[in-house]
Design an enzyme around this catalytic site. Structure first.
Site, PDB file in Angstrom:
ATOM      1  N   HIS A  58      -4.379  -1.529  -4.217  1.00  0.00           N
ATOM      2  CA  HIS A  58      -5.738  -2.004  -3.867  1.00  0.00           C
ATOM      3  C   HIS A  58      -6.700  -1.827  -5.051  1.00  0.00           C
ATOM      4  CE1 HIS A  58      -4.078  -2.123   0.102  1.00  0.00           C
ATOM      5  NE2 HIS A  58      -4.008  -0.810   0.200  1.00  0.00           N
ATOM      6  N   SER A  83       0.837  -1.198   0.000  1.00  0.00           N
ATOM      7  CA  SER A  83       0.000   0.000   0.000  1.00  0.00           C
ATOM      8  C   SER A  83       0.876   1.254   0.000  1.00  0.00           C
ATOM      9  CB  SER A  83      -0.964  -0.050   1.195  1.00  0.00           C
ATOM     10  OG  SER A  83      -1.985   0.900   1.064  1.00  0.00           O
TER      11      SER A  83
END
Length: 245
Positions: A171, A135
């Site tokens: 994501h 991330s």
């Protein structure tokens, strides 16, 4: 041991989760893969950086617990409220893998710059220490991407370290805003062309070249995102190898 050439493993993947709550974790396939990229195997030295989440004690403790039943040698670099190593450079250059966990990429990069980590991490990368992360820990190495660092609605982040000259979408299949926001930001020129990863996938860069896309299970993919002259964005799924750990 070190990687054969400067290597970054930028992912939307991380720890494997157990049945007993948020902090029941163990190293995931991407961690084992990172150790192999560093030519260090199951005794690799991992240093974890949690600045994107403000160095929370619970996450630091959970990281050590996750590695406790392995032969990997875990450590962490803490910057809140102060560094926990007298010589940050020496500690980081002594690692096989430096792994950066998620949170606010804007805060992460700002704190690193205050403490001089931008230069130290670049030196480690060039020396063959594998840099990896999930991330925010993926986005930070790139020029920028979409982020929730500034609130729940995604915005552009364009102040990444920029060692990888691409935009980065994390994501990609896991949050509804992610795909359309990356298309918008690349289409209007806020971000340059780049790559994106579904949850569970990772990008392997050798130097600044994308060498491979991997995933910790069947299904997740990596994608190339390119802007056309008319502002439309072409999304191309990339061959993705499932890690066999």
């Amino acid at each position: 041991m070190t990687a054969d050439q400067p290597t970054i493993l930028a992912t939307s993947a991380g720890f494997a989760r157990g049945r007993y709550g948020t902090f029941d974790m163990r190293p995931g396939p991407v961690h084992r893969f990172a150790a192999d990229l560093a030519n260090a195997g199951d005794t690799a030295k991992f240093c974890f950086l949690h600045q994107a989440g403000g160095d929370p004690d619970a996450w630091i403790g959970a990281t050590y617990a996750a590695f406790a039943k392995t032969r990997y040698r875990a450590s962490h670099l803490q910057l809140f409220p102060m560094p926990n190593h007298d010589d940050i450079r020496a500690h980081l250059l002594d690692q096989d893998v430096i792994w950066v966990n998620g949170g606010s990429v804007a805060n992460l990069v700002a704190v690193w710059r205050v403490h001089g980590l931008e230069e130290i991490l670049h030196e480690a990368w060039q020396a063959g220490v594998v840099l990896g992360g999930v991330s925010a820990g993926s986005l930070c190495w790139h020029q920028g991407g979409s982020t929730d660092s500034f609130g729940p609605e995604l915005r552009a982040f364009t102040d990444g370290l920029g060692w990888l000259p691409y935009s980065n979408g994390v994501h990609y299949d896991g949050e509804e805003q992610r795909r359309p926001m990356m298309h918008k930001l690349i289409g209007d020129g806020t971000l340059g062309d780049g790559y994106a990863t579904d949850d569970g996938a990772g990008l392997v860069y050798r130097g600044t070249r994308l060498a491979e896309v991997v995933a910790d299970k069947p299904g997740p993919r990596g994608y190339e995102l390119k802007r056309a002259a008319d502002g439309s964005v072409t999304e191309t799924p990339l061959p993705t190898r499932v890690l066999d750990y």
